[in-house]
Write a protein that holds these residues in place. Structure first.
Motif, short mmCIF file in Angstrom:
data_model
loop_
_atom_site.label_atom_id
_atom_site.label_comp_id
_atom_site.label_asym_id
_atom_site.label_seq_id
_atom_site.Cartn_x
_atom_site.Cartn_y
_atom_site.Cartn_z
N GLY A 63 0.79 -1.22 0.00
CA GLY A 63 0.00 0.00 0.00
C GLY A 63 0.82 1.27 0.00
O GLY A 63 2.05 1.27 0.04
N GLU A 64 0.10 2.40 0.00
CA GLU A 64 0.72 3.71 -0.16
C GLU A 64 1.66 4.06 0.98
O GLU A 64 2.70 4.70 0.79
CB GLU A 64 -0.37 4.78 -0.28
N ARG A 65 1.32 3.64 2.20
CA ARG A 65 2.17 3.95 3.35
C ARG A 65 3.58 3.42 3.17
O ARG A 65 4.55 4.01 3.67
CB ARG A 65 1.54 3.34 4.61
N PHE A 66 3.72 2.34 2.44
CA PHE A 66 5.02 1.72 2.21
C PHE A 66 5.47 1.89 0.76
O PHE A 66 6.15 1.03 0.20
CB PHE A 66 4.98 0.25 2.59
N GLY A 67 5.10 3.01 0.17
CA GLY A 67 5.56 3.33 -1.17
C GLY A 67 5.02 2.41 -2.24
O GLY A 67 5.62 2.30 -3.32
N ASN A 68 3.92 1.74 -1.95
CA ASN A 68 3.30 0.79 -2.89
C ASN A 68 4.24 -0.34 -3.29
O ASN A 68 4.08 -0.95 -4.35
CB ASN A 68 2.79 1.53 -4.14
N MET A 69 5.22 -0.59 -2.43
CA MET A 69 6.10 -1.74 -2.67
C MET A 69 5.40 -3.02 -2.26
O MET A 69 4.41 -3.01 -1.52
CB MET A 69 7.41 -1.59 -1.90
N ALA A 70 5.89 -4.13 -2.75
CA ALA A 70 5.44 -5.44 -2.29
C ALA A 70 6.46 -5.96 -1.29
O ALA A 70 7.55 -5.40 -1.12
CB ALA A 70 5.28 -6.39 -3.46
N TYR A 71 6.10 -7.05 -0.61
CA TYR A 71 6.98 -7.63 0.40
C TYR A 71 7.09 -9.11 0.16
O TYR A 71 6.10 -9.79 -0.12
CB TYR A 71 6.41 -7.38 1.80
N GLY A 72 8.31 -9.61 0.22
CA GLY A 72 8.54 -11.04 0.09
C GLY A 72 8.73 -11.64 1.47
O GLY A 72 7.87 -11.51 2.34
N TYR A 73 9.87 -12.28 1.70
CA TYR A 73 10.18 -12.82 3.02
C TYR A 73 11.28 -11.97 3.64
O TYR A 73 12.47 -12.23 3.48
CB TYR A 73 10.60 -14.28 2.93
N LEU A 74 10.85 -10.90 4.32
CA LEU A 74 11.73 -9.94 4.99
C LEU A 74 12.62 -9.17 4.01
O LEU A 74 13.65 -8.62 4.39
CB LEU A 74 12.57 -10.61 6.08
N TRP A 75 12.22 -9.14 2.74
CA TRP A 75 12.85 -8.30 1.71
C TRP A 75 11.76 -7.51 1.01
O TRP A 75 10.67 -8.03 0.77
CB TRP A 75 13.63 -9.14 0.69
N TRP A 76 12.07 -6.27 0.67
CA TRP A 76 11.14 -5.40 -0.06
C TRP A 76 11.30 -5.62 -1.57
O TRP A 76 12.42 -5.73 -2.07
CB TRP A 76 11.41 -3.94 0.27
N ILE A 77 10.19 -5.67 -2.27
CA ILE A 77 10.21 -5.86 -3.72
C ILE A 77 10.02 -4.49 -4.37
O ILE A 77 8.95 -3.88 -4.28
CB ILE A 77 9.10 -6.83 -4.18
N ILE A 78 11.05 -4.01 -5.04
CA ILE A 78 11.01 -2.68 -5.67
C ILE A 78 10.34 -2.73 -7.03
O ILE A 78 9.54 -1.88 -7.39
CB ILE A 78 12.45 -2.12 -5.82
N ASP A 79 10.67 -3.75 -7.81
CA ASP A 79 10.14 -3.91 -9.17
C ASP A 79 10.01 -5.41 -9.44
O ASP A 79 10.98 -6.07 -9.79
CB ASP A 79 11.08 -3.25 -10.17
N SER A 80 8.80 -5.94 -9.25
CA SER A 80 8.61 -7.39 -9.38
C SER A 80 8.83 -7.87 -10.81
O SER A 80 9.27 -9.00 -11.03
CB SER A 80 7.21 -7.78 -8.90
N LYS A 81 8.52 -7.03 -11.79
CA LYS A 81 8.69 -7.42 -13.19
C LYS A 81 10.15 -7.71 -13.51
O LYS A 81 10.48 -8.65 -14.24
CB LYS A 81 8.16 -6.32 -14.11
N ASN A 82 11.05 -6.90 -12.95
CA ASN A 82 12.48 -7.04 -13.22
C ASN A 82 13.25 -7.64 -12.05
O ASN A 82 14.48 -7.61 -12.04
CB ASN A 82 13.07 -5.68 -13.59
N ASN A 83 12.52 -8.16 -11.07
CA ASN A 83 13.12 -8.84 -9.91
C ASN A 83 14.07 -7.94 -9.12
O ASN A 83 15.05 -8.42 -8.54
CB ASN A 83 13.86 -10.11 -10.35
N VAL A 84 13.77 -6.66 -9.08
CA VAL A 84 14.59 -5.74 -8.27
C VAL A 84 14.05 -5.74 -6.85
O VAL A 84 12.85 -5.58 -6.62
CB VAL A 84 14.54 -4.31 -8.85
N TYR A 85 14.93 -5.92 -5.88
CA TYR A 85 14.50 -6.02 -4.49
C TYR A 85 15.56 -5.42 -3.58
O TYR A 85 16.67 -5.09 -4.02
CB TYR A 85 14.21 -7.47 -4.11
#
Length: 326
Positions: A258-280
């Motif tokens: 969500g927006e509070r976390f910059g609309n990032m996704a979360y994996g297993y204790l790592w932030w996903i910056i760009d899931s399409k390009n696997n940037v984390y």
């Protein structure tokens, strides 16, 4: 790359940054320091510690110390006395802890209650669960994942720090970390907020169990080595350290934040910056970061002194540092 331009830009616009290390295609291409720090100094990397715990859990699974992520938390605590009427903690699994989707009986983390206790893990177990059940709602916590460090200790038979030294840090050429126990509240706060260089320590609770959500001190060079190992799918200088399957799983989006976390996704204790390009990335308070971009074979590691509400560090990396080195 205009090194002076980057140095001056950081000094003017990102005033709490202390070290930056950049690796491109496995080679060190840039390292610099600010605020009187040297490249070998250690700083408190805050919640980047969480991502290191994720790597250690992956190693523990690979070594059959942990069965899998569907193991229930209480499997590791058969003697824990469940509170009357509690029906949720029994269903919480490792997967929920790693993805920040475990339910808790608090709205904001009770730092004083947990950190003043003699057993942080027991204090956290008492806070797990609640009437809502397992909802898979993202709830970012720092204290709650303390049980993961304790589980590493329980299953390996050695302290979390010793386990990390043996199976992760030593193979990467990172000096062994040593435990540090704050004697009181004042020392605890000083540890988190100090802007001095640190020894290679890892904050522990009174029983000697390493803090899982924060507390690890490292240099940006140490962090870059960890990032490089992740980029190479768990291999470092032809030595397999972590299964590639775990690297892929931990960096896969599990929940949208969500927006509070910059609309990032979360994996297993790592932030996903760009899931399409696997940037984390591993991200810690103050803007401590291990940034991994596999497509560009790029690692950017940043250490910083304590500063509340630094929310632009990933944007700074993507918009300024990355274009300068790619």
């Amino acid at each position: 790359m205009d090194y002076k331009k980057l140095h001056d830009f950081v000094a003017k616009n990102q005033k709490n940054i202390c070290q930056i290390t950049v690796m491109k295609k496995g080679n060190l291409v840039y390292t610099d320091t600010w605020n009187g720090f040297s490249e070998n100094d250690n700083l408190h990397i805050a919640s980047v510690t969480k991502s290191i715990i994720s790597l250690l859990i992956g190693i523990a699974i690979d070594r059959n110390l942990i069965i899998d992520l569907d193991q229930k938390i209480l499997d590791f605590y058969p003697d824990y006395q469940i509170k009357r009427g509690e029906k949720t903690i029994q269903q919480i699994r490792l997967r929920h802890m790693l993805s920040m989707t475990a339910p808790y009986k608090f709205k904001s983390e009770p730092w004083t209650r947990v950190c003043s206790s003699s057993d942080w893990t027991k204090a956290v177990l008492d806070l797990l669960g609640g009437r809502a059940g397992i909802t898979r709602e993202f709830k970012y916590v720092t204290l709650g994942i303390q049980v993961l460090s304790d589980i590493i200790y329980k299953t390996s038979g050695i302290s979390t720090i010793e386990f990390a030294n043996r199976v992760l840090f030593s193979p990467l050429g990172i000096k062994a970390r040593i435990p540090y126990i704050a004697k009181n509240k004042e020392e605890h706060i000083a540890f988190i907020t100090s802007k001095e260089s640190r020894k290679g320590v890892w904050l522990c609770e009174p029983k000697g169990i390493a803090a899982a959500g924060f507390g690890l001190c490292m240099s940006s060079m140490d962090m870059a080595k960890i990032g490089q190992m992740c980029l190479e799918e768990g291999v470092y200088y032809n030595q397999k350290i972590i299964p590639s399957d775990w690297i892929k799983e931990m960096r896969s989006p599990f929940v949208q934040c969500g927006e509070r976390f910059g609309n990032m996704a979360y994996g297993y204790l790592w932030w996903i910056i760009d899931s399409k390009n696997n940037v984390y990335a591993a991200i810690g308070d103050g803007g401590n970061v291990i940034y991994v971009n596999p497509g560009k074979e790029l690692i950017i590691a940043v250490t910083s002194t304590f500063k509340p509400a630094v929310f632009d560090r990933i944007q700074f990396i993507c918009e300024y540092i990355e274009p300068m080195v790619c």
